[in-house]
Design a protein around this motif. Structure first.
Motif: not given
Length: 219
Positions: A149-153, A178-188, A203-212
């Motif tokens: 993601d251009e913004t997050l980098r 922020l702290l971001v940890a990866e869980l099982e099953g495409e969840r964070y 946060v589900p994978a599909g929402d992660l970038i917008d949430h961050l």
């Protein structure tokens, strides 16, 4: 005690070390240099512009000044004047503009340091180091997802207890992060650090970038 230490730094040895000497000099000049802690190479104090460390040259009387953040350190000058040194550290802690620091303290060499910040060099170099490190291969997929993601980098990354930490200001350990940890099953799980009553939010994978993005841009 080393002979060069006695010869070049009698004011330091007289009070028992560099930390005590700097603290005493700061008190005499009415300066706030924060808590000065001894290190194997000298002393360090934490500021909102990174850690300022001071070391002693052995071949002549020189107090060498560095600024550091995780995995990066810059030399920003040296002086033989202990009083001038503590005044510069205090001004640095107070957030004096770089141009003002250059004008007031001629021994400071800030051009390379400020150019690196302007280029975003610490942040881009840190991303490269983490993405290529086998030590952090467990976080590599998450790092790649965020970096894409251009913004997050543009935020400064570190790894903290297995989670990716994103910080708005590379030099400021107290800036939004922020702290971001990866869980099982495409969840964070995401934690906004440094705020009252922080809690992990799943946060589900599909929402992660917008949430961050939203969390890092929120005051």
């Amino acid at each position: 005690m080393s002979k060069w230490l006695k010869d070049w730094y009698p004011d330091v040895t007289a009070v028992g070390g560099l930390a005590a000497a700097m603290s005493e000099a700061a008190t005499l000049r009415g300066c706030d240099i924060g808590r000065v802690s001894p290190t194997p190479d000298g002393v360090t104090t934490e500021t909102t512009r990174g850690f300022v460390s001071v070391g002693l040259a052995a071949e002549e009387r020189l107090f060498r000044v560095n600024v550091s953040i995780p995995d990066f350190a810059w030399s920003i000058g040296s002086t033989d004047d202990l009083g001038l040194l503590v005044e510069a550290v205090a001004a640095w802690r107070e957030g004096a503009p770089y141009d003002e620091l250059r004008a007031r303290f001629e021994f400071l060499e800030l051009d390379e340091f400020t150019r690196a910040l302007e280029r975003g060099e610490p942040t881009s170099s840190q991303w490269s180091a983490l993405l290529s490190s086998d030590f952090y291969k467990g976080q590599r997929n998450l790092l790649r997802r965020i970096h894409a993601d251009e913004t997050l980098r543009g935020f400064f990354p570190t790894i903290s207890h297995g989670a990716v930490r994103l910080r708005v200001e590379p030099l400021d350990g107290a800036s939004r992060q922020l702290l971001v940890a990866e869980l099982e099953g495409e969840r964070y799980e995401v934690l906004r650090a440094g705020v009252p009553g922080p809690t992990w939010v799943e946060v589900p994978a599909g929402d992660l970038i917008d949430h961050l993005r939203a969390a890092l841009n929120r005051p």
